[in-house]
Design a protein around this motif. Structure first.
Motif, short mmCIF file in Angstrom:
data_model
loop_
_atom_site.label_atom_id
_atom_site.label_comp_id
_atom_site.label_asym_id
_atom_site.label_seq_id
_atom_site.Cartn_x
_atom_site.Cartn_y
_atom_site.Cartn_z
N LYS A 124 90.98 -29.08 -83.73
CA LYS A 124 89.65 -28.55 -84.02
C LYS A 124 88.58 -29.24 -83.19
CE LYS A 124 86.46 -27.80 -87.89
NZ LYS A 124 86.26 -27.94 -89.36
N ARG A 125 88.71 -30.55 -83.02
CA ARG A 125 87.70 -31.30 -82.27
C ARG A 125 87.75 -31.00 -80.78
NH1 ARG A 125 87.91 -36.28 -79.93
NH2 ARG A 125 89.88 -36.80 -80.93
N VAL A 126 88.95 -30.83 -80.24
CA VAL A 126 89.11 -30.64 -78.79
C VAL A 126 89.00 -29.18 -78.39
CG1 VAL A 126 90.74 -30.89 -76.88
CG2 VAL A 126 90.50 -32.72 -78.55
N ARG A 127 89.59 -28.27 -79.21
CA ARG A 127 89.78 -26.90 -78.74
C ARG A 127 89.11 -25.86 -79.61
NH1 ARG A 127 93.35 -24.61 -75.05
NH2 ARG A 127 94.24 -26.68 -74.68
N GLY A 128 89.43 -25.81 -80.92
CA GLY A 128 88.88 -24.73 -81.73
C GLY A 128 89.62 -24.57 -83.04
N ASP A 129 89.87 -23.33 -83.43
CA ASP A 129 90.41 -23.00 -84.74
C ASP A 129 91.94 -23.11 -84.76
OD1 ASP A 129 91.26 -21.69 -87.12
OD2 ASP A 129 89.40 -20.55 -87.18
N TYR A 130 92.44 -24.18 -85.33
CA TYR A 130 93.88 -24.44 -85.41
C TYR A 130 94.61 -23.31 -86.12
CZ TYR A 130 98.16 -26.85 -87.05
OH TYR A 130 99.46 -27.21 -87.34
N ASP A 131 94.06 -22.86 -87.23
CA ASP A 131 94.76 -21.88 -88.05
C ASP A 131 94.85 -20.52 -87.36
OD1 ASP A 131 95.37 -23.40 -90.60
OD2 ASP A 131 93.22 -23.77 -90.37
N LYS A 132 93.80 -20.12 -86.63
CA LYS A 132 93.86 -18.86 -85.90
C LYS A 132 94.92 -18.94 -84.79
CE LYS A 132 90.40 -16.36 -84.71
NZ LYS A 132 89.10 -15.91 -84.14
N THR A 133 94.96 -20.07 -84.10
CA THR A 133 95.97 -20.22 -83.05
C THR A 133 97.37 -20.24 -83.65
OG1 THR A 133 94.55 -21.29 -81.41
CG2 THR A 133 96.89 -21.82 -81.32
N MET A 134 97.57 -20.98 -84.71
CA MET A 134 98.90 -21.07 -85.31
C MET A 134 99.35 -19.70 -85.84
SD MET A 134 101.51 -22.94 -85.76
CE MET A 134 101.08 -24.68 -85.70
N ALA A 135 98.43 -18.92 -86.40
CA ALA A 135 98.78 -17.57 -86.83
C ALA A 135 99.23 -16.73 -85.63
CB ALA A 135 97.59 -16.91 -87.53
N GLY A 136 98.53 -16.87 -84.51
CA GLY A 136 98.92 -16.15 -83.31
C GLY A 136 100.26 -16.60 -82.76
N VAL A 137 100.52 -17.89 -82.82
CA VAL A 137 101.82 -18.42 -82.38
C VAL A 137 102.95 -17.78 -83.19
CG1 VAL A 137 103.27 -20.50 -82.43
CG2 VAL A 137 100.97 -20.60 -81.45
N ARG A 138 102.76 -17.65 -84.49
CA ARG A 138 103.79 -17.04 -85.32
C ARG A 138 104.04 -15.58 -84.91
NH1 ARG A 138 100.80 -19.84 -89.59
NH2 ARG A 138 101.90 -21.75 -90.15
N VAL A 139 102.98 -14.88 -84.54
CA VAL A 139 103.13 -13.50 -84.08
C VAL A 139 103.94 -13.46 -82.77
CG1 VAL A 139 101.91 -11.47 -83.20
CG2 VAL A 139 101.05 -12.66 -85.22
N LEU A 140 103.63 -14.34 -81.85
CA LEU A 140 104.38 -14.40 -80.60
C LEU A 140 105.85 -14.68 -80.87
CD1 LEU A 140 101.87 -16.50 -78.46
CD2 LEU A 140 102.28 -14.04 -78.28
N GLN A 141 106.12 -15.61 -81.79
CA GLN A 141 107.50 -15.91 -82.16
C GLN A 141 108.21 -14.69 -82.75
OE1 GLN A 141 106.77 -19.43 -84.71
NE2 GLN A 141 108.25 -20.46 -83.40
N GLU A 142 107.53 -13.99 -83.63
CA GLU A 142 108.13 -12.83 -84.28
C GLU A 142 108.53 -11.75 -83.28
OE1 GLU A 142 105.16 -11.65 -87.02
OE2 GLU A 142 105.52 -13.31 -88.42
N HIS A 143 107.85 -11.72 -82.14
CA HIS A 143 108.14 -10.73 -81.12
C HIS A 143 109.05 -11.28 -80.02
CE1 HIS A 143 104.83 -8.75 -83.21
NE2 HIS A 143 105.22 -7.64 -82.63
N GLY A 144 109.59 -12.46 -80.24
CA GLY A 144 110.58 -13.01 -79.32
C GLY A 144 110.03 -13.51 -78.01
N ILE A 145 108.75 -13.82 -77.96
CA ILE A 145 108.13 -14.30 -76.72
C ILE A 145 108.31 -15.81 -76.62
CG2 ILE A 145 105.93 -14.57 -75.49
CD1 ILE A 145 105.06 -11.90 -76.78
N PRO A 146 108.97 -16.31 -75.58
CA PRO A 146 109.16 -17.76 -75.44
C PRO A 146 107.83 -18.49 -75.36
CG PRO A 146 110.61 -16.55 -73.96
CD PRO A 146 109.65 -15.55 -74.51
N LEU A 147 107.82 -19.73 -75.84
CA LEU A 147 106.60 -20.52 -75.92
C LEU A 147 106.70 -21.80 -75.11
CD1 LEU A 147 105.90 -20.41 -79.78
CD2 LEU A 147 104.83 -18.98 -78.02
N ALA A 148 105.56 -22.19 -74.54
CA ALA A 148 105.35 -23.55 -74.08
C ALA A 148 104.00 -23.99 -74.65
CB ALA A 148 105.33 -23.62 -72.56
N LEU A 149 103.80 -25.29 -74.78
CA LEU A 149 102.51 -25.81 -75.24
C LEU A 149 101.89 -26.65 -74.13
CD1 LEU A 149 103.17 -26.98 -78.92
CD2 LEU A 149 102.66 -24.68 -78.08
#
Length: 325
Positions: A154-179
């Motif tokens: 939150k201090r460095v970037r923004g809304d953690y929960d919105k990003t994490m919700a989006g990450v779960r959507v990417l996972q559900e659709h089988g899109i590989p992730l890097a951080l």
């Protein structure tokens, strides 16, 4: 994971690209024989290995490190198709921003490039629900900016929960992730948590990036910028922790050394191609030409950081720990 009947991620694990270079999809990286000379590789290539195309400058976050704060109109689909034609020979294209998924037509943008390049998407994932279904199976991976636990994020970037919700959507659709994590002195203590989160998310790698003094980062306190030596010490410690904890993501650290100067080629929304970061240049950019007006092969000829570009992307000038090591 539930089978959603969605397009599968490409099964190909490795692609030979010529000039002694290959691309490993499972590790999301370029490789070359250990004994291959960077100068020899440079002499065989007539186009970059990887190019960043800014499909928008708009973003719904206001990251404290962001260098891309000057706005300009989004390129049209027709302009992006012209860019794609003039990027012929480039192996990988990052469809970047700003936040690229803010484009309502982002699925169409991906379609322009996906049959011609390896496509990766840097994103904060907040608009993943709008696009994940349409880009699954077409992009190699999504690179999500992620600075660790909620408070640091939150201090460095923004809304953690919105990003994490989006990450779960990417996972559900089988899109590989890097951080990717931008490293401040005040966030050094949370880096192990970042890698732990990446491990839980089955991310392939965690990339650590040091901020540069441009845009919002001009407002950062001086003490937040760590030295290259401190970064290397931090990476060595994180490498030891990775082995001890048996975390699976690969680790990458790019420090701003002479060997990494100018290694990225960035295409702005207006088509201007710039080398980045060039340490003594205004705004750290060096103009190279316009991809709407000429092919990348011509721009490559006048690009003076070819060996730095190749060294970085085949892992010669970065700190890296690969999967399983």
């Amino acid at each position: 994971m539930t089978d959603l009947g969605l397009p599968s991620v490409p099964r190909q694990q490795h692609r030979e690209l010529g000039g002694g270079i290959g691309y490993a999809f499972n590790g999301q990286h370029f490789d070359a024989p250990a004994d291959a000379s960077v100068a020899d590789i440079a002499s065989t290539l007539d186009a970059p290995l990887s190019v960043i195309v800014q499909v928008t400058k708009r973003c719904d976050f206001d990251c404290s490190f962001c260098s891309e704060i000057l706005q300009m109109p989004d390129p049209t689909l027709e302009q992006l198709d012209t860019m794609r034609r003039n990027l012929a020979g480039v192996s990988r294209v990052f469809l970047s921003g700003g936040e690229p998924l803010m484009r309502k037509d982002f699925g169409e943008v991906v379609d322009i490039f996906a049959d011609h390049h390896i496509v990766a998407v840097p994103t904060n994932a907040t608009h993943a629900l709008d696009h994940a279904r349409n880009i699954a199976g077409k992009i190699s991976y999504a690179n999500v900016g992620f600075e660790g636990p909620r408070a640091a994020f939150k201090r460095v970037r923004g809304d953690y929960d919105k990003t994490m919700a989006g990450v779960r959507v990417l996972q559900e659709h089988g899109i590989p992730l890097a951080l990717s994590a931008v490293v401040y002195r005040s966030t050094l203590s949370v880096l192990p948590y970042t890698v732990q989160i990446a491990d839980v998310l089955d991310a392939t790698k965690v990339k650590l990036i040091l901020p540069l003094r441009k845009g919002n980062a001009l407002n950062l306190a001086d003490h937040e910028f760590i030295t290259t030596e401190e970064a290397e010490t931090t990476f060595a410690r994180l490498k030891e922790q990775r082995a001890e904890m048996q975390w699976s993501p690969a680790l990458r650290l790019t420090a701003w050394t002479p060997q990494n100067e100018g290694h990225m080629l960035v295409v702005e929304p207006n088509g201007i191609v710039r080398a980045w970061p060039v340490y003594d240049a205004p705004d750290l950019w060096e103009n190279l030409g316009n991809i709407l007006e000429e092919p990348i092969t011509e721009i490559w000829k006048r690009y003076r950081f070819k060996e730095n570009h190749i060294s970085k992307y085949v892992g010669r000038s970065i700190h890296a720990v690969t999967q399983g090591v």
